[in-house]
Design an enzyme around this catalytic site. Structure first.
Site, PDB file in Angstrom:
ATOM      1  N   VAL A 187     -13.001   0.426  -9.388  1.00 42.58           N
ATOM      2  CA  VAL A 187     -12.756   1.861  -9.298  1.00 42.58           C
ATOM      3  C   VAL A 187     -14.059   2.629  -9.095  1.00 42.58           C
ATOM      4  CG1 VAL A 187     -11.929   3.874 -10.585  1.00 42.58           C
ATOM      5  CG2 VAL A 187     -10.611   1.757 -10.601  1.00 42.58           C
ATOM      6  N   ARG A 243       6.961 -13.713  -0.759  1.00 42.74           N
ATOM      7  CA  ARG A 243       6.653 -12.350  -0.290  1.00 42.74           C
ATOM      8  C   ARG A 243       7.529 -11.929   0.876  1.00 42.74           C
ATOM      9  NH1 ARG A 243       3.269  -9.365  -3.710  1.00 42.74           N
ATOM     10  NH2 ARG A 243       1.902 -10.822  -4.743  1.00 42.74           N
ATOM     11  N   SER A 291     -11.469   6.138 -15.774  1.00 45.69           N
ATOM     12  CA  SER A 291     -10.622   5.041 -16.234  1.00 45.69           C
ATOM     13  C   SER A 291      -9.251   5.587 -16.602  1.00 45.69           C
ATOM     14  CB  SER A 291     -11.188   4.395 -17.495  1.00 45.69           C
ATOM     15  OG  SER A 291     -12.543   4.083 -17.364  1.00 45.69           O
ATOM     16  N   CYS A 311      -3.629  -3.104 -13.302  1.00 39.48           N
ATOM     17  CA  CYS A 311      -3.140  -1.842 -13.862  1.00 39.48           C
ATOM     18  C   CYS A 311      -1.699  -1.840 -14.370  1.00 39.48           C
ATOM     19  CB  CYS A 311      -3.285  -0.744 -12.817  1.00 39.48           C
ATOM     20  SG  CYS A 311      -5.012  -0.343 -12.539  1.00 39.48           S
ATOM     21  N   LYS A 370      -2.539  -9.291  -4.297  1.00 34.95           N
ATOM     22  CA  LYS A 370      -1.967  -8.683  -3.102  1.00 34.95           C
ATOM     23  C   LYS A 370      -2.916  -8.986  -1.954  1.00 34.95           C
ATOM     24  CE  LYS A 370      -2.662  -4.151  -2.539  1.00 34.95           C
ATOM     25  NZ  LYS A 370      -2.781  -2.699  -2.764  1.00 34.95           N
TER      26      LYS A 370
HETATM   27  C1  UDX Z   1     -10.679   0.368 -13.646  1.00 34.26           C
HETATM   28  C2  UDX Z   1     -10.563   1.473 -14.672  1.00 34.26           C
HETATM   29  O1  UDX Z   1     -11.783   1.895 -15.088  1.00 34.26           O
HETATM   30  C3  UDX Z   1      -9.593   1.039 -15.710  1.00 34.26           C
HETATM   31  O2  UDX Z   1      -9.451   1.927 -16.752  1.00 34.26           O
HETATM   32  C4  UDX Z   1      -8.351   0.978 -14.948  1.00 34.26           C
HETATM   33  O3  UDX Z   1      -7.223   1.070 -15.709  1.00 34.26           O
HETATM   34  C5  UDX Z   1      -8.441  -0.255 -14.138  1.00 34.26           C
HETATM   35  O4  UDX Z   1      -9.414  -0.050 -13.208  1.00 34.26           O
HETATM   36  P1  UDX Z   1     -11.966  -1.555 -12.842  1.00 34.26           P
HETATM   37  O5  UDX Z   1     -12.944  -0.735 -12.061  1.00 34.26           O
HETATM   38  O6  UDX Z   1     -10.912  -2.280 -12.096  1.00 34.26           O
HETATM   39  O7  UDX Z   1     -11.353  -0.670 -13.968  1.00 34.26           O
HETATM   40  O8  UDX Z   1     -12.632  -2.505 -13.867  1.00 34.26           O
HETATM   41  P2  UDX Z   1     -13.809  -3.488 -13.672  1.00 34.26           P
HETATM   42  O9  UDX Z   1     -13.880  -3.938 -12.272  1.00 34.26           O
HETATM   43  O10 UDX Z   1     -13.683  -4.455 -14.793  1.00 34.26           O
HETATM   44  O11 UDX Z   1     -15.098  -2.558 -13.889  1.00 34.26           O
HETATM   45  C6  UDX Z   1     -15.528  -2.042 -15.080  1.00 34.26           C
HETATM   46  C7  UDX Z   1     -17.045  -2.137 -15.120  1.00 34.26           C
HETATM   47  O12 UDX Z   1     -17.538  -1.480 -16.281  1.00 34.26           O
HETATM   48  C8  UDX Z   1     -17.593  -3.560 -15.153  1.00 34.26           C
HETATM   49  O13 UDX Z   1     -18.456  -3.768 -14.067  1.00 34.26           O
HETATM   50  C9  UDX Z   1     -18.333  -3.632 -16.492  1.00 34.26           C
HETATM   51  O14 UDX Z   1     -19.496  -4.437 -16.439  1.00 34.26           O
HETATM   52  C10 UDX Z   1     -18.651  -2.184 -16.754  1.00 34.26           C
HETATM   53  N1  UDX Z   1     -18.892  -1.863 -18.161  1.00 34.26           N
HETATM   54  C11 UDX Z   1     -17.995  -2.216 -19.102  1.00 34.26           C
HETATM   55  C12 UDX Z   1     -20.048  -1.166 -18.517  1.00 34.26           C
HETATM   56  O15 UDX Z   1     -20.881  -0.865 -17.671  1.00 34.26           O
HETATM   57  N2  UDX Z   1     -20.247  -0.854 -19.843  1.00 34.26           N
HETATM   58  C13 UDX Z   1     -19.369  -1.221 -20.806  1.00 34.26           C
HETATM   59  O16 UDX Z   1     -19.585  -0.932 -21.973  1.00 34.26           O
HETATM   60  C14 UDX Z   1     -18.195  -1.923 -20.423  1.00 34.26           C
HETATM   61  C1  UDX Z   2      -1.859   0.293  -8.317  1.00 38.06           C
HETATM   62  C2  UDX Z   2      -1.410   1.687  -7.851  1.00 38.06           C
HETATM   63  O1  UDX Z   2      -0.736   1.566  -6.587  1.00 38.06           O
HETATM   64  C3  UDX Z   2      -2.608   2.623  -7.740  1.00 38.06           C
HETATM   65  O2  UDX Z   2      -2.181   3.933  -7.405  1.00 38.06           O
HETATM   66  C4  UDX Z   2      -3.346   2.635  -9.071  1.00 38.06           C
HETATM   67  O3  UDX Z   2      -4.498   3.437  -8.965  1.00 38.06           O
HETATM   68  C5  UDX Z   2      -3.729   1.246  -9.490  1.00 38.06           C
HETATM   69  O4  UDX Z   2      -2.567   0.400  -9.532  1.00 38.06           O
HETATM   70  P1  UDX Z   2      -2.964  -1.812  -7.136  1.00 38.06           P
HETATM   71  O5  UDX Z   2      -2.584  -2.543  -8.388  1.00 38.06           O
HETATM   72  O6  UDX Z   2      -4.349  -1.923  -6.623  1.00 38.06           O
HETATM   73  O7  UDX Z   2      -2.674  -0.246  -7.296  1.00 38.06           O
HETATM   74  O8  UDX Z   2      -2.001  -2.287  -5.929  1.00 38.06           O
HETATM   75  P2  UDX Z   2      -0.501  -1.983  -5.515  1.00 38.06           P
HETATM   76  O9  UDX Z   2      -0.487  -1.831  -4.048  1.00 38.06           O
HETATM   77  O10 UDX Z   2       0.115  -0.905  -6.293  1.00 38.06           O
HETATM   78  O11 UDX Z   2       0.243  -3.356  -5.830  1.00 38.06           O
HETATM   79  C6  UDX Z   2       0.475  -3.808  -7.160  1.00 38.06           C
HETATM   80  C7  UDX Z   2       1.318  -5.060  -7.152  1.00 38.06           C
HETATM   81  O12 UDX Z   2       2.649  -4.774  -6.742  1.00 38.06           O
HETATM   82  C8  UDX Z   2       0.813  -6.143  -6.190  1.00 38.06           C
HETATM   83  O13 UDX Z   2       0.925  -7.401  -6.804  1.00 38.06           O
HETATM   84  C9  UDX Z   2       1.743  -6.015  -5.020  1.00 38.06           C
HETATM   85  O14 UDX Z   2       1.846  -7.196  -4.266  1.00 38.06           O
HETATM   86  C10 UDX Z   2       3.041  -5.668  -5.723  1.00 38.06           C
HETATM   87  N1  UDX Z   2       4.038  -4.991  -4.850  1.00 38.06           N
HETATM   88  C11 UDX Z   2       3.752  -3.796  -4.280  1.00 38.06           C
HETATM   89  C12 UDX Z   2       5.284  -5.565  -4.663  1.00 38.06           C
HETATM   90  O15 UDX Z   2       5.572  -6.649  -5.187  1.00 38.06           O
HETATM   91  N2  UDX Z   2       6.201  -4.905  -3.875  1.00 38.06           N
HETATM   92  C13 UDX Z   2       5.953  -3.712  -3.290  1.00 38.06           C
HETATM   93  O16 UDX Z   2       6.834  -3.180  -2.602  1.00 38.06           O
HETATM   94  C14 UDX Z   2       4.668  -3.141  -3.496  1.00 38.06           C
END
Ligand code: UDX
Ligand code: UDX
Length: 457
Positions: free
Chosen positions: A14, A431, A129, A274, A337
C-alpha cells in the site's frame, strides 16, 4: 521549491505504490518513504522492486531521487514532515483477547509513539492502513497526551487500491475518501489532504466524511466485495448439482443494473491480505458492541470461502478415483490473483497443503510468485517441486489445477500439455478461464467451477 514534506511509514504493497504516485503527480512535494525493513528499502532503491505491480517501476523511476526517497531513517523523516501517512501492517491478532479476529495494532501504536517522540512541531497523521473503527480516537489519545506544545490531527484516508491494478487504481480512483474530526482544526487538516489528491483526482471523486465513517467504510467495502464472491461461489456449488452454468447465471444476474456485473466470477476462493482479515475484524467489532446477529452474518462470508476451497480439493480427490497418492498434480498459479507476486491468504496455499497431506506429488508453477510459494510451503520437504515453466510442471502429471487467472494460461499449447501428461488426464479449472469444450475435445476430463464436468467416462 518544496511546498510540502510528506513521510510514509511502511513501504509495503500500500505505502510504496501510493507514495510513488503522489510523488510522480506532485513534484512540488518531497516524499520520504520509510520502513524498518532494510531489505525492503534497499529493493525500493533498485529497479528490482520488492513487489511486482504492472506499471509501478515507471512511476517509481519518474520520481525516485527527484522528490521520492526510500530510507530506514524513520526518525528523521518524521521530524522533517508536516504530513505523515502510516501504512504499517495490521494483521489479525494471534494471541490474547480477540485472538483470531481482532486487528493487532501493536505496530500502529509503536509508530504513534515514535511520531510523538520525534515531533518538534504539529503534524497531520494519516491512517492509510485499514483499521478498526475508532482507532483514530486511540491514536489521538496517545499523540496528544504530551507535554509538548504540538498538536496532532488524525485523518482517516483508507486506500482502496487492488493489487495487480494498483497504479491504475491510484491514478484513476473511483473515489478518494478523507475522514476527519469536524472541528476547525480537523477541517483544516482534511483540506490539506484533499489538496494533495486534487493535484490529479477530479474534485467530485474526493469524498470527505467524519473520521469514523471513513474508517468503517473501508472495512465495509471489503466485506461487500468478499460477500459478492461468496454469494456467487455458493451458487457455483448449486449449479454443479443442477446442470446450470454459474457463468450464465452471473451474466443474467449482473446485467441487472441494480446488481452490476463485476466481482461475480466464481473461483476456488478469494485470497489476499485484506478480505479475511477485515471481515474478521468487522465480526469482532460487531461482537464487541453486542451485535451477535450482524457478526454471524459476516462470519458466514468466510465460512462460504472455506467451503469453496474444501470443495475444490474434495472434487479432485473424488474424481481421481478417490486416491491421489503418488500422483503428480500441477498447480497452475500460486498468487492470490493474477498480475501480482503476492500469495497472502492465497487459496493455493490451502489446496497445496491438502494435496500434500493426501500424499500427492505437487508441482507448483507461477510466473511471479514462486519465491513466495517456496516460503508458504517451507514446512514440506517431500513430494513438492517448484517449476518456472508450466509445460515442465505438467509433464507426467495426472492433473492440472488452474489456481490463478494468469492470462498466459489461456494461450498455452494445451494439446502439447495433454500429450505430455499421464492418462486419463484431468483438468480442474478453479478460475473458469480456459475453453472447456476445446480441452474436452483434446482428451482432457474437464472440471469447471459451477458447471457440470465434461468427462470421457
Ligand atoms: C496494507 C495496510 O497497511 C494494511 O493495514 C492493510 O489492511 C493491508 O495492506 P501492506 O502494505 O499490504 O499493508 O502490508 P505490508 O506489505 O506488510 O507492508 C507493511 C510494511 O510496514 C512492511 O514493509 C513493514 O516492514 C513495515 N513496518 C511494519 C514498519 O515499517 N514498522 C513497523 O513497526 C511495522
Ligand atoms: C481488495 C479490494 O478490492 C481493494 O479495494 C482493497 O483496497 C484491498 O482488498 P485485493 O485483495 O488486492 O483488493 O484484490 P481483489 O481484486 O479485490 O481480489 C481479492 C480476491 O478475490 C482475489 O483472490 C481474487 O481472485 C478474488 N476474486 C475477485 C474472485 O474470486 N472473484 C471475483 O469476481 C473477483
Amino acid at each position: 521549491m518544496i511546498s510540502k514534506r510528506i513521510a510514509c511509514i511502511g513501504a509495503g504493497y500500500v505505502g510504496g505504490p501510493t507514495m510513488a504516485v503522489i510523488a510522480m503527480k506532485c513534484p512540488q512535494y518531497k516524499v520520504n518513504v520509510v520502513d524498518v525493513s532494510e531489505a525492503r528499502i534497499k529493493a525500493w532503491q533498485t529497479d528490482n522492486l520488492p513487489i511486482f505491480e504492472p506499471g509501478l517501476l515507471d512511476v517509481v523511476r519518474a520520481a525516485r531521487g527527484r522528490n521520492l526517497f526510500f530510507s530506514t531513517e524513520i526518525s528523521a523523516a518524521i521530524r522533517e514532515s508536516e504530513v505523515i501517512f502510516v501504512s504499517v501492517n495490521t494483521p489479525t491478532k494471534t494471541f490474547g483477547e480477540g485472538a483470531g479476529k481482532a486487528a493487532d495494532l501493536q505496530y500502529w501504536e509503536k509508530v504513534a509513539r515514535e511520531i510523538l517522540r520525534e515531533s518538534g512541531s504539529s503534524k497531520i497523521v494519516v491512517e492509510k492502513s485499514t483499521l478498526p473503527v475508532k482507532t483514530a480516537q486511540t491514536m489521538e489519545n496517545i499523540l496528544n497526551a504530551n507535554g509538548k506544545k504540538v498538536h496532532f490531527e488524525v485523518i482517516s484516508n483508507p486506500e482502496f487500491l487492488a493489487e495487480g491494478t494498483a497504479v491504475k487504481d491510484l491514478l484513476e480512483p473511483d473515489r478518494v475518501l478523507i475522514g476527519s474530526r469536524e472541528t476547525p482544526q480537523g477541517f483544516a487538516a482534511r483540506q490539506e489532504i484533499v489538496d494533495i489528491y486534487a493535484n490529479w483526482v477530479p474534485k467530485d471523486r474526493i469524498l470527505t466524511s467524519n473520521v469514523w465513517s471513513a474508517e468503517l467504510s473501508k472495512l465495509v467495502a471489503n466485506a461487500f466485495l468478499a460477500q459478492r464472491i461468496s454469494s456467487i461461489n455458493s451458487i457455483s456449488a448449486l449449479c454443479e448439482k443442477t446442470d446450470a452454468s454459474v457463468q450464465e447465471v452471473a451474466r443474467a444476474v449482473g446485467m441487472d443494473s441494480r446488481i452490476g456485473s463485476r466481482f461475480l466470477n466464481a473461483s476456488v476462493g478469494f485470497g489476499g491480505s485484506c478480505f479475511k482479515k477485515d471481515i474478521l475484524n468487522l465480526v469482532y467489532i460487531c461482537e464487541s458492541y453486542g451485535l451477535q446477529e450482524a457478526a454471524r452474518y459476516w462470519e458466514s462470508v468466510l465460512a462460504m470461502n472455506e467451503f469453496q476451497e474444501t470443495r475444490f480439493v474434495r472434487t479432485i480427490i473424488r474424481e481421481m478415483f478417490n486416491t491421489i497418492v503418488g500422483k503428480r498434480i500441477a498447480l497452475f498459479g500460486f498468487a492470490f490473483k493474477a498480475d501480482t507476486s503476492d500469495t497472502r491468504e492465497s487459496p493455493s496455499i490451502y489446496v497445496a497443503r491438502k494435496l500434500l497431506e493426501e500424499r500427492a506429488f505437487v508441482a507448483v508453477t507461477d510466473p511471479k510468485a514462486l519465491d513466495n510459494a517456496r516460503i508458504d510451503l517451507a514446512g514440506y520437504k517431500e513430494n513438492l517441486d517448484f517449476v518456472e515453466d508450466p509445460y515442465e510442471a505438467a509433464k507426467g502429471a495426472h492433473a492440472v489445477a488452474i489456481m490463478t487467472e494468469w492470462a498466459m494460461y489461456r494461450s498455452l499449447d494445451w494439446e502439447n500439455i495433454y500429450r505430455s501428461m499421464e492418462k486419463p488426464a484431468f483438468l480442474f479449472d478453479g478460475r473458469n478461464v480456459l475453453n472447456h469444450e476445446q480441452l474436452y475435445n483434446l482428451g482432457f476430463n474437464v472440471y469447471p467451477l459451477g458447471r457440470p464436468p465434461l468427462k470421457h467416462f
